[in-house]
Structure formats: structure tokens, C-alpha cells
Design a protein around this motif. Structure first.
Motif, PDB file in Angstrom:
ATOM      1  N   ALA A  58       0.829  -1.211   0.000  1.00 35.29           N
ATOM      2  CA  ALA A  58       0.000   0.000   0.000  1.00 35.29           C
ATOM      3  C   ALA A  58       0.860   1.258   0.000  1.00 35.29           C
ATOM      4  O   ALA A  58       0.549   2.231  -0.698  1.00 35.29           O
ATOM      5  N   GLN A  59       1.921   1.259   0.788  1.00 36.02           N
ATOM      6  CA  GLN A  59       2.809   2.426   0.836  1.00 36.02           C
ATOM      7  C   GLN A  59       3.482   2.650  -0.514  1.00 36.02           C
ATOM      8  O   GLN A  59       3.624   3.795  -0.976  1.00 36.02           O
ATOM      9  N   ARG A  60       3.894   1.573  -1.146  1.00 31.67           N
ATOM     10  CA  ARG A  60       4.553   1.695  -2.445  1.00 31.67           C
ATOM     11  C   ARG A  60       3.581   2.194  -3.509  1.00 31.67           C
ATOM     12  O   ARG A  60       3.955   2.992  -4.375  1.00 31.67           O
ATOM     13  N   LEU A  61       2.329   1.747  -3.443  1.00 31.27           N
ATOM     14  CA  LEU A  61       1.333   2.223  -4.401  1.00 31.27           C
ATOM     15  C   LEU A  61       1.039   3.703  -4.205  1.00 31.27           C
ATOM     16  O   LEU A  61       0.871   4.454  -5.175  1.00 31.27           O
ATOM     17  N   ARG A  62       0.979   4.132  -2.953  1.00 34.01           N
ATOM     18  CA  ARG A  62       0.724   5.552  -2.692  1.00 34.01           C
ATOM     19  C   ARG A  62       1.852   6.424  -3.238  1.00 34.01           C
ATOM     20  O   ARG A  62       1.612   7.441  -3.901  1.00 34.01           O
ATOM     21  N   LYS A  63       3.097   6.007  -2.997  1.00 36.00           N
ATOM     22  CA  LYS A  63       4.234   6.786  -3.487  1.00 36.00           C
ATOM     23  C   LYS A  63       4.305   6.763  -5.015  1.00 36.00           C
ATOM     24  O   LYS A  63       4.661   7.778  -5.636  1.00 36.00           O
ATOM     25  N   THR A  64       3.964   5.627  -5.604  1.00 37.03           N
ATOM     26  CA  THR A  64       3.990   5.535  -7.070  1.00 37.03           C
ATOM     27  C   THR A  64       2.964   6.466  -7.691  1.00 37.03           C
ATOM     28  O   THR A  64       3.235   7.131  -8.698  1.00 37.03           O
ATOM     29  N   SER A  65       1.772   6.534  -7.111  1.00 37.09           N
ATOM     30  CA  SER A  65       0.729   7.417  -7.638  1.00 37.09           C
ATOM     31  C   SER A  65       1.155   8.879  -7.571  1.00 37.09           C
ATOM     32  O   SER A  65       0.894   9.654  -8.498  1.00 37.09           O
ATOM     33  N   LYS A  66       1.827   9.253  -6.500  1.00 36.64           N
ATOM     34  CA  LYS A  66       2.315  10.630  -6.392  1.00 36.64           C
ATOM     35  C   LYS A  66       3.406  10.902  -7.430  1.00 36.64           C
ATOM     36  O   LYS A  66       3.463  11.995  -8.020  1.00 36.64           O
ATOM     37  N   GLN A 120      -0.495  -0.689 -11.902  1.00 32.61           N
ATOM     38  CA  GLN A 120      -1.287  -1.876 -12.226  1.00 32.61           C
ATOM     39  C   GLN A 120      -0.674  -3.140 -11.621  1.00 32.61           C
ATOM     40  O   GLN A 120      -1.400  -4.028 -11.144  1.00 32.61           O
ATOM     41  N   ILE A 121       0.655  -3.222 -11.606  1.00 33.93           N
ATOM     42  CA  ILE A 121       1.315  -4.395 -11.027  1.00 33.93           C
ATOM     43  C   ILE A 121       1.029  -4.488  -9.536  1.00 33.93           C
ATOM     44  O   ILE A 121       0.730  -5.565  -9.005  1.00 33.93           O
ATOM     45  N   LEU A 122       1.090  -3.361  -8.836  1.00 30.42           N
ATOM     46  CA  LEU A 122       0.854  -3.366  -7.392  1.00 30.42           C
ATOM     47  C   LEU A 122      -0.581  -3.738  -7.056  1.00 30.42           C
ATOM     48  O   LEU A 122      -0.833  -4.445  -6.065  1.00 30.42           O
ATOM     49  N   LEU A 123      -1.530  -3.274  -7.839  1.00 29.52           N
ATOM     50  CA  LEU A 123      -2.924  -3.659  -7.603  1.00 29.52           C
ATOM     51  C   LEU A 123      -3.106  -5.171  -7.771  1.00 29.52           C
ATOM     52  O   LEU A 123      -3.833  -5.811  -6.991  1.00 29.52           O
TER      53      LEU A 123
END
Length: 672
Positions: free
Chosen positions: A408-416, A565-568
Motif C-alpha cells: 500500500a505504501q509503495r502504491l501511494r508513493k507511485t501514484s504521487k 497496475q502491477i501493485l494492484l
């Protein structure tokens, strides 16, 4: 304090008053443990001292007696046995219970080794002996006995987890399909040949592959294919790991290190002992073992050299042709030391569908395991295998406990970063005064340029690149490998001679190509990544620094969007893995309870395993609740993840039972 000062007393020593003075007396102290009811008599049973044993706990060594029971009415007796000791939290180190360890001591030692892998057993036992003296007791603690008992206890814990269907070397987010595997060697985990032993490791073949299997694989590959000696070179680097064949080290060591494979989340998958340095056959063995996991990308620091080797082996050994279905990926950081054309073609930043897989994930594991090398290099072969396996299992356990927060943390940082890099790309286009069509044309030019595999360099151009590489390497080795002033003086003379030859070659090239002038030798050696003019004008396409910068920015933005998409998908796999393991535990618990289990174990062991399965299922439910809360908060945007780790306590007042009741209703909505 009858002698005028405070003095610690042993638990078996007391003080009594006799004839107006004080004196020491000895008592029988019983080992604290659960004792059963041996009969139905109302008079009760008398507890007395039995066999005297050595008990070692976190406060050091104790001299206690095993309890024994005797009924005065029916004369029934009871003595402590192995099941009683284990059930009370003890682990006997010898068959006749002369030495007993508290399992809490083993857990403490395991936790300390997880956070300080370089801690030796001598240092830990020295601390226990000091605490023994502080509390008024004496006596040494045998290091060999402690180490053997600790590893036996760890193996029993592993077997217990194995009976529940657990695999400590599997990533929940990478099954049934693994996105990438990263492989690299660790030369710090060598072992001296003087540490010999005939014992067989308890964990042989669990994490470290069996040496005989690896040796037969390597010999088969070398026998059926032709191999070239020497290490490869790319750009300004000589690649010590890019070897097809190598001799065994002349040093007095047995294993020269480990070849380790991890997933993109840093979870250890397997490893093997290296006996010939970092040759290509070792990562190929790991790749072949991981082929059943549907791996998408195979990451290596020398992928540009390893993949042609794999193609050569596959042509001679068709049974390994399936390995070519994986996509090669050159580690992003190591790619900076390769030739720029190699970086564009092989780097993970430029691989379609790779996301932000950098290929350097094994370096984090190496930093952890390398600290254990100061101890494992003196161990026997079996003990080293067992200790490294224990450290690897503890590492993976911690990774799995925090996997939900990591994703979840990695997805949040990736989106930013997607938003930030999109803005940066537009600013670069404005600065370079290029539109969308021109930008796409530049990116296509770079891709077409690196797709040309023919080497059209002249002998003079190859000479210039060779001298440039040699000088850079000699400058690096001047203070890194040479420790004598006389040897450095000879090395500086060699550098001066080669620099003079490079200046002569540059002058000749500039005379032949007035429109493509090379800088001086000093200026050339100061450049980490120099774009050679003969490389920048292949097939009629001229590659400039602006095209290179724009290409890298476009590739980074594409990888960021893929990473989302990979993280999801990995979140979904993690959730499904938790669900599947929980269902398996519930089914196992039900079969153990009604007696339909196929496990051939005694009734008492079956009851104990049933209790352990229930506890493991309860822990898994709590982990599932945390993962659901973490993922839903991010998907719905309900809460912000903290930087320190874990979710906030707000909105968590509901019990785990309430979360489970809402789970089936919210599961489809969360992932829909």
C-alpha cells in the motif's frame, strides 16, 4: 547482609539463624513446570526432588531438580518426561535431560540474531555467564551444546509449520504468478576449509540447494556446451560476475559464497553455494528451479552477458529452452556502469511491462546476510547451512508480516510520482520546444538505434574504447587493490604509457573525422558515461544528449504507470493467498478434531497440532483484517497511510469478529 554487605544468593542456598549467628543452608529447588494429577485420591500427592539437572534461561545457568510426585495413599508415582518438559516450555539438550534450555531463551537469541546477524554465540553465552555470576550462581555454558539444541528446536518449529502447509520461502504476493526474480552472488559468505565436520545439516536442501545437485547440473552444462574463459566487459566496467567458467579459488576456503534468488519484494526464495566464483551456471540453476513459478522477468547485474550465454546453452540443451520465455532485465543501478547502448537495451527502466522492478532487490538481503559472515565462515558445513537457513526464515517472516503495508505504501508513493513525472515531462518538452509527435519520433529513434546489433567500429575506434576502459579500471585499482607504494609507482608508469597511446589514437581519429572531434584524454577519463560519436550515428540516426534525456523521462513515466497496475494485482494476490491459507488451516483443524486427518501422528501430538493450527488461524485472521483495512483505505481514499508503518487507530474500534462478518460483503466491492 549478615556479613556487612549485600551478596546475591543462589536459588538453592538460604540463610538460617543458629546459636546467635547466621549460616548458609542448602535447599532442593524444583524446576517450575506443570504437573499432572496422577491419581484420584483426596489426600493429595507429595512433590519431591528428582534428578538434578542444569537449566539455562535468559538469566543464566541454574542448578535445579526435576519434580517428582508420589501419592501416600495409592503409592502412584510420576516423573517428568520429554512431553512434560516440552509442554512446559523447555527443550532438553541431551537424551537423559542433564541439560535443559528454556525455549524463551531460544526465541530471544533468534530475535537478537534477526536484528544483529553478526552476533556470535560466544558473545551471547558470555552474556549469560555474566548474568549467572550476577545472580549468585556459577558454572560454564557449553557453546556446542547450546548451538545444537537451538538448531534442533528451530528445525522442530519448521517441521511444525510444515505440517500446517506453510512454506517459509514463498511470497504471498507472487503466487501463482511471480513478476520478477532477482539473482546475485555474495562473496562475503565464504567458509574456511579448516572448519570440518561429518554431521549432516538439519535444513539441507530447504533453503540452500544440495551441493551434489548443483555440481551435477554445472558439470552437465559444461560438458555439453563450449565455454570461454575470462570475464566480460561492458562500457567502463569489467564484470567479474560475467564468467562462463572459472577455477576454484586458491585461498584456504571451501564455499566461496552464495548465489541468492529473491522476488521483487525482497523475499528469499532459494540459494546455493558457490565453489568456482560467480559463473553463469549458478544463476541458471536458480532460474531453472524458479521456472515453475511463471516468472516474468529474470534480473541480473550482468543480464547483457548472461542472456547470450543462456541462448547458447539452450541451443545445445533443448530441455532448457523454456527459460528463454522469461524476459531479461539488467539491474537499474548496475546498468549505469554498463555501456549506454547496453543500458538502453537491457535496463529495467526500458523493459516494457517491468514497472519499477529495479533488479537490485537482492542487495538488501545481501546487506543483511553479509553481517552473519563473520560467524558462519568459522562454522562447519552443516552448521553454516542450518544457521543461514534460520536467518533466511526469520527474514521472510518479518517481510510477510509487513507485506500489506509495504504494497500500500509503495502504491501511494507511485501514484504521487506519476503526477510529478507527468508534469516534469511536459516541462521538458516545453524547454526543448518539441511537440508530442516529435517526442514520439525521438523515442523511436533511440529504440531503433539500439536494435542494431552489428558492430561497425573500425580498429582505431575499438582501440580508443579499449584504452579508455583500461585506464579507468587502472585508476580504480590504484588504491583499491594495490597496497604497496612500489607497486603503485609501477602502476602509474603503466597509466602514463597507456594515456600517451590514447592521446595518439585520439589525435589520429580527429584528423580522420574533422566533424566528430573527440576531447582530450584527461577530459575523456573524467566522463562516467561518454557518448562515442560512432555509436551515436548508427544507421543514419544521430543520438544527442537531448534525445537521451527525453527518452529516459518517457520510459520512467511509462514504468510508473505500469507499476500501479502491477501493485494492484499483487495486492489481490496477497489477499487471495491469505484467504486460501486460512481455508486450508480451517480444513486441517476440522480434520484433526474429528480424526479424519491423514497425518500419522500419536493422539497427544494430534491434539497439540490442533491447538497450534487454531492459534495460527487466529493470527492469520488478524493479519487478514489488517490487510483488508490497509487496502480498502487506499482504494477508497478513506485514510492516509502513515510514514512510520501500519495504519492509524481511527476507525478500528470494531472487533475482528465484526470485520469478518462484513468481509464477504465488502470483498467483491473492494476488488471490483
Amino acid at each position: 547482609m549478615f556479613e556487612g554487605f549485600f551478596k546475591p544468593l543462589s536459588p538453592v542456598v538460604g540463610v538460617t539463624r543458629k546459636d546467635d549467628s547466621y549460616c548458609y543452608v542448602s535447599y532442593d529447588r524444583l524446576l517450575p513446570m506443570a504437573m499432572p494429577e496422577i491419581c484420584a485420591c483426596q489426600t493429595g500427592c507429595l512433590a519431591g526432588p528428582g534428578k538434578t539437572v542444569i537449566v539455562i534461561g535468559i538469566n543464566g545457568r541454574h542448578q535445579l531438580a526435576l519434580p517428582s510426585l508420589r501419592c501416600a495413599t495409592c503409592q502412584a508415582t510420576w516423573k517428568a518426561g520429554l512431553p512434560d518438559l516440552v509442554a512446559s516450555g523447555y527443550w532438553p539438550a541431551t537424551p537423559n535431560f542433564e541439560t535443559i534450555y528454556a525455549t524463551d531463551l531460544f526465541r530471544s537469541y533468534s530475535n537478537i540474531k534477526l536484528r544483529a546477524p553478526g552476533l556470535s554465540r560466544q558473545a551471547f553465552l558470555g552474556m549469560l555467564e555474566d548474568r549467572t555470576v550476577v545472580f549468585g550462581r556459577t558454572g560454564p555454558i557449553c557453546g556446542d551444546t547450546f548451538q545444537k539444541a537451538f538448531l534442533e528446536w528451530q528445525h522442530a518449529e519448521y517441521r511444525k509449520e510444515n505440517l500446517c502447509g506453510g512454506d517459509p520461502f514463498t511470497c504471498y504476493a507472487c503466487r501463482p504468478q511471480m513478476h520478477a526474480v532477482s539473482v546475485d552472488g555474495n562473496r562475503k559468505l565464504y567458509r574456511f576449509a579448516t572448519a570440518t565436520s561429518t554431521d549432516k545439516g538439519l535444513f539441507e536442501g530447504v533453503f540452500l540447494a544440495k551441493d551434489d545437485d548443483v555440481a551435477s547440473f554445472v558439470e552437465d552444462i559444461h560438458h555439453r556446451t563450449h565455454h570461454v574463459r575470462g570475464s566480460g566487459a561492458c562500457g567502463s566496467s569489467r564484470l567479474g560476475a560475467a564468467r562462463e567458467v572459472a577455477k576454484k579459488s586458491g585461498a584456504k576456503i571451501d564455499e566461496e559464497g552464495l548465489e541468492i534468488g529473491v522476488c521483487r519484494h525482497g523475499v528469499l526464495l532459494m540459494a546455493l553455494n558457490m565453489f568456482r566464483g560467480e559463473i553463469f551456471a549458478y544463476p541458471m540453476y536458480i532460474q531453472n528451479a524458479m521456472a515453475t513459478n511463471n516468472v516474468g522477468y529474470f534480473c541480473s547485474d550482468v543480464a547483457c552477458k548472461y542472456w547470450p550465454y543462456l541462448q547458447k546453452v539452450a541451443s545445445a540443451c533443448p530441455e532448457y529452452s523454456d527459460l528463454l520465455h522469461m524476459h531479461p532485465l539488467l539491474s537499474v543501478m548496475h546498468a549505469k556502469a554498463h555501456q549506454w547502448t547496453c543500458e538502453v537495451k537491457w535496463s529495467g527502466r526500458n523493459q516494457l511491462g517491468a514497472g519499477l522492478t529495479i533488479g537490485e532487490e537482492v542487495e538488501q538481503v545481501n546487506a543483511y546476510l553479509s553481517r552473519a559472515g563473520v560467524c558462519t565462515k568459522h562454522m562447519s558445513k552443516a552448521t553454516r547451512t542450518d544457521m543461514l537457513t534460520v536467518l533466511a526464515m526469520e527474514w521472510n517472516k518479518r517481510k510477510m508480516e509487513h507485506l500489506d503495508h509495504y504494497l500500500a505504501q509503495r502504491l501511494r508513493k507511485t501514484s504521487k510520482r506519476v503526477q510529478a513525472e507527468s508534469t516534469a515531462l511536459q516541462d521538458m518538452k516545453t524547454q526543448l520546444r518539441v511537440d508530442e509527435d516529435t517526442a514520439h519520433h525521438w523515442v523511436r529513434d533511440v529504440k531503433e538505434w539500439v536494435s542494431v546489433t552489428a558492430d561497425n567500429r573500425s580498429s582505431l575506434e575499438m582501440k580508443i574504447q579499449g584504452l579508455h576502459l583500461s585506464l579507468q579500471q587502472r585508476h580504480i585499482d590504484l588504491y583499491r587493490k594495490i597496497d604497496s607504494s612500489k607497486k603503485r609507482q609501477r602502476a602509474r608508469k603503466t597509466i602514463q604509457l597507456e594515456k600517451a597511446r590514447l592521446m595518439t589514437a585520439i589525435t589520429s581519429y580527429n584528423q580522420l573525422h574533422p566533424s566528430q572531434q573527440l576531447p582530450t584524454a584527461d577530459e575523456l577519463l573524467q566522463e562516467d558515461q561518454f557518448l562515442w560519436p560512432w555509436d551515436c550515428s548508427t544507421s543514419g540516426t544521430t543520438i544527442t544528449a537531448d534525445k537521451k534525456a527525453l527518452f529516459e523521462k518517457v520510459m520512467l513515466l511509462e514504468r510508473l504507470k505500469e507499476e500501479e497496475q502491477i501493485l494492484l494485482k499483487e495486492m489481490m494476490r496477497h489477499w487471495e493467498s491469505l484467504q486460501g491459507e486460512l481455508r486450508s488451516l480451517e480444513h486441517l483443524a476440522a480434520s484433526l478434531k474429528d480424526g479424519s486427518s491423514t497425518l500419522q501422528i500419536p493422539k497427544g501430538a494430534c491434539d497439540g497440532l490442533h491447538s497450534f493450527v487454531l492459534k495460527k488461524a487466529d493470527d492469520l485472521k488478524g493479519q487478514r483484517v489488517r490487510a483488508k483495512k490497509m487496502y480498502q483505505d487506499f482504494v477508497y481514499g478513506i485514510g492516509e497511510l502513515s510514514e512510520e508503518g501500519g495504519e492509524s487507530d481511527e476507525g478500528m474500534e470494531g472487533s475482528a469478529e465484526e470485520e469478518e462478518e462484513e468481509e464477504e460483503a465488502g470483498e467483491a466491492e473492494c476488488w471490483g
